[in-house]
Design a protein around this motif. Structure first.
Motif, mmCIF file in Angstrom:
data_model
loop_
_atom_site.group_PDB
_atom_site.id
_atom_site.type_symbol
_atom_site.label_atom_id
_atom_site.label_comp_id
_atom_site.label_asym_id
_atom_site.label_seq_id
_atom_site.Cartn_x
_atom_site.Cartn_y
_atom_site.Cartn_z
ATOM 1 N N UNK A 117 8.802 -13.488 -64.785
ATOM 2 C CA UNK A 117 9.936 -14.258 -65.293
ATOM 3 C C UNK A 117 9.420 -15.494 -66.020
ATOM 4 N N UNK A 118 10.061 -15.828 -67.141
ATOM 5 C CA UNK A 118 9.596 -16.918 -67.988
ATOM 6 C C UNK A 118 10.685 -17.962 -68.166
ATOM 7 N N UNK A 119 10.284 -19.225 -68.213
ATOM 8 C CA UNK A 119 11.237 -20.270 -68.583
ATOM 9 C C UNK A 119 11.562 -20.117 -70.069
ATOM 10 N N UNK A 120 12.779 -20.502 -70.481
ATOM 11 C CA UNK A 120 13.209 -20.231 -71.863
ATOM 12 C C UNK A 120 12.397 -20.984 -72.910
ATOM 13 N N UNK A 121 11.651 -22.009 -72.524
ATOM 14 C CA UNK A 121 10.846 -22.769 -73.485
ATOM 15 C C UNK A 121 9.579 -22.022 -73.894
ATOM 16 N N UNK A 122 9.213 -20.980 -73.148
ATOM 17 C CA UNK A 122 8.011 -20.210 -73.469
ATOM 18 C C UNK A 122 8.351 -19.080 -74.429
ATOM 19 N N UNK A 123 7.461 -18.807 -75.364
ATOM 20 C CA UNK A 123 7.683 -17.777 -76.371
ATOM 21 C C UNK A 123 6.986 -16.485 -75.954
ATOM 22 N N UNK A 124 7.782 -15.444 -75.819
ATOM 23 C CA UNK A 124 7.245 -14.136 -75.464
ATOM 24 C C UNK A 124 6.715 -13.445 -76.715
ATOM 25 N N UNK A 125 5.477 -12.982 -76.654
ATOM 26 C CA UNK A 125 4.883 -12.247 -77.761
ATOM 27 C C UNK A 125 4.879 -10.733 -77.518
ATOM 28 N N UNK A 126 4.718 -10.348 -76.258
ATOM 29 C CA UNK A 126 4.599 -8.922 -75.956
ATOM 30 C C UNK A 126 4.904 -8.683 -74.492
ATOM 31 N N UNK A 127 5.520 -7.537 -74.190
ATOM 32 C CA UNK A 127 5.804 -7.143 -72.819
ATOM 33 C C UNK A 127 5.414 -5.682 -72.651
ATOM 34 N N UNK A 128 4.814 -5.364 -71.489
ATOM 35 C CA UNK A 128 4.432 -3.976 -71.225
ATOM 36 C C UNK A 128 4.537 -3.671 -69.741
ATOM 37 N N UNK A 129 4.907 -2.446 -69.428
ATOM 38 C CA UNK A 129 4.643 -1.860 -68.122
ATOM 39 C C UNK A 129 3.555 -0.828 -68.364
ATOM 40 N N UNK A 130 2.406 -1.032 -67.748
ATOM 41 C CA UNK A 130 1.249 -0.201 -68.047
ATOM 42 C C UNK A 130 1.365 1.162 -67.363
ATOM 43 N N UNK A 131 1.031 2.180 -68.107
ATOM 44 C CA UNK A 131 1.038 3.552 -67.570
ATOM 45 C C UNK A 131 -0.261 3.770 -66.808
ATOM 46 N N UNK A 132 -0.324 3.162 -65.624
ATOM 47 C CA UNK A 132 -1.533 3.215 -64.806
ATOM 48 C C UNK A 132 -1.134 3.484 -63.364
ATOM 49 N N UNK A 133 -0.811 4.744 -63.019
ATOM 50 C CA UNK A 133 -0.352 5.075 -61.665
ATOM 51 C C UNK A 133 -1.501 5.150 -60.658
ATOM 52 N N UNK A 134 -2.187 4.027 -60.474
ATOM 53 C CA UNK A 134 -3.300 3.964 -59.529
ATOM 54 C C UNK A 134 -2.781 3.672 -58.126
ATOM 55 N N UNK A 135 -1.811 2.767 -58.055
ATOM 56 C CA UNK A 135 -1.163 2.376 -56.801
ATOM 57 C C UNK A 135 0.201 3.057 -56.729
ATOM 58 N N UNK A 136 1.041 2.626 -55.791
ATOM 59 C CA UNK A 136 2.423 3.123 -55.784
ATOM 60 C C UNK A 136 3.329 2.263 -56.652
ATOM 61 N N UNK A 137 2.802 1.175 -57.224
ATOM 62 C CA UNK A 137 3.514 0.352 -58.200
ATOM 63 C C UNK A 137 2.799 0.438 -59.542
ATOM 64 N N UNK A 138 3.533 0.285 -60.630
ATOM 65 C CA UNK A 138 2.927 0.140 -61.944
ATOM 66 C C UNK A 138 2.737 -1.340 -62.248
ATOM 67 N N UNK A 139 1.639 -1.704 -62.914
ATOM 68 C CA UNK A 139 1.446 -3.104 -63.291
ATOM 69 C C UNK A 139 2.339 -3.498 -64.461
ATOM 70 N N UNK A 140 2.769 -4.757 -64.458
ATOM 71 C CA UNK A 140 3.599 -5.292 -65.540
ATOM 72 C C UNK A 140 2.843 -6.439 -66.196
ATOM 73 N N UNK A 141 2.936 -6.529 -67.523
ATOM 74 C CA UNK A 141 2.147 -7.518 -68.260
ATOM 75 C C UNK A 141 2.984 -8.146 -69.360
ATOM 76 N N UNK A 142 2.717 -9.411 -69.633
ATOM 77 C CA UNK A 142 3.316 -10.103 -70.776
ATOM 78 C C UNK A 142 2.257 -10.957 -71.458
#
Length: 286
Positions: free
Chosen positions: A241-266
Motif C-alpha cells: 500500500x502506498x501513500x498518495x504522494x508516492x508515484x507508482x511506476x510499475x506493479x506486478x504479481x510475480x508468477x513464482x509459485x515457490x511458496x503457497x503465496x505469490x510475491x507482489x512487487x511495485x
C-alpha cells in the motif's frame, strides 16, 4: 513446555545487520523496487493436500528447502527493499540456517534484519525478515497487539518531514485482532507524508482501505490480482500500500509459485529529496 520459549519483547530501535559480502557495480536509480513475499519457510506447496502431506517439513529439515531458497534468492536479487514473512531464523527444520541472513547473501543485499516473533527454541524460529540495499536511518521492531507471534518492522529512509517510512508486517487471521494491529500501525506512521505498508495482511484491499483504521490515510492499493494460493490464486491478501504522494511506476504479481503465496512487487518513483545522493546505499548487484 513451549510457553517458556514464547517470550515478551519490548518495541524499540534496532540495528540492521550488515552483510560484508555484498558487492556490485550499479547504483540505485530514481525508482525504488519493493517486493513482499511470504516464503512459508521454504516449503514448496503446489496443492491443498500438500498442507497435510508436507506438514512434517514445518518441524524437520528437507533437501528441497535449500533448492527453494536458491530460487527465492535469485528472484529477490532484482529488488531494493524486500519484506519476508514466514521465515525461519535458524532451527532444526531449517538445518539451523538463518533464512533471512542466507537470502541476504544469495540476493547480495548489504543490510538485513530478522524479527523473531515466536521463539520455539530448536524446533522453530518464526520470523519476519527485511532485506535492503539502502541503509535505513531508523529501524524499529514492534510486536503487534493480540496473541503473541505477529510483528511489524518500521524502517525510515532519509530524515525530516520528507522521509520515507516503510512498514513490513504479517497480520492476524481474525478480523478483531487484525483491526487492533492496524490501529497500532496507524499510530506508527502518524506524521509521515511518504509511507509504504507491505506484507501478508490476510485480508482484501477493500477492507484495508475502506473499513479499517487505515481508511482516513488515502492509501492506494495498486495491486488487485490474487496471490493465494499460489497454484490457483483466489484471494488477494498480500499487499504493498502506498501513500498518495508516492508515484507508482510499475506493479506486478510475480508468477513464482515457490511458496503457497505469490510475491507482489511495485516500483515507486522516489521523491526528489530522497534521490540516491540523499540516501546511504551500497551498489546494486551486477
Amino acid at each position: 513446555m513451549l510457553r517458556r520459549w514464547i517470550t515478551t519483547r519490548a518495541p524499540g530501535s534496532r540495528a540492521a545487520q550488515h552483510n560484508p559480502q555484498a558487492s556490485g557495480d550499479g547504483g540505485l536509480g530514481e525508482c525504488l523496487r519493493l517486493l513482499s513475499f511470504n516464503i512459508q519457510v521454504g516449503i514448496g506447496t503446489q496443492r491443498y493436500r500438500h498442507y497435510l502431506t508436507r506438514s512434517w517439513q514445518h518441524l524437520l529439515p528437507h533437501r528441497e528447502r535449500a533448492a527453494n531458497l536458491q530460487r527465492i534468492g535469485a528472484l529477490l536479487a532484482d529488488f531494493d527493499v524486500v519484506a519476508l514473512q514466514e521465515v525461519d531464523g535458524g532451527s532444526l527444520r531449517s538445518d539451523y540456517v538463518n533464512q533471512v541472513e542466507h537470502l541476504a547473501q544469495l540476493g547480495n543485499f548489504p543490510y538485513w534484519y530478522q524479527q523473531l516473533n515466536r521463539n520455539l527454541g530448536r524446533l522453530a524460529q518464526h520470523s519476519n525478515g527485511l532485506l535492503s540495499r539502502l541503509r535505513p536511518s531508523l529501524l524499529e521492531d514492534h510486536p503487534l497487539p493480540g496473541p503473541r507471534g505477529r510483528g511489524a518492522i518500521l524502517l525510515r529512509f532519509g530524515e525530516g518531514p520528507e522521509a520515507l517510512a516503510v512498514v513490513m508486517m504479517h497480520l492476524a487471521l481474525g478480523t478483531k485482532v487484525r483491526t487492533r494491529q492496524l490501529a497500532y500501525i496507524r499510530e506508527l506512521i502518524q506524521g509521515y507524508r511518504h509511507c509504504v505498508l507491505m506484507g501478508d495482511m490476510n485480508t482484501h484491499a477493500g477492507e484495508l482501505l475502506e473499513d479499517s483504521p487505515l481508511r482516513d490515510l488515502g492509501l492506494v492499493a495498486p495491486q488487485t490480482r490474487a496471490t493465494y494460493p499460489s497454484w490457483q490464486p483466489q484471494r488477494c491478501i498480500d499487499h504493498i500500500l502506498l501513500s498518495p504522494q508516492l508515484t507508482l511506476e510499475r506493479m506486478r504479481v510475480l508468477d513464482a509459485p515457490i511458496s503457497d503465496h505469490l510475491p507482489v512487487a511495485v516500483d515507486i518513483r522516489l521523491p526528489a529529496v530522497l534521490r540516491p545522493q540523499q540516501l546511504m546505499e551500497l551498489p546494486r548487484p551486477a
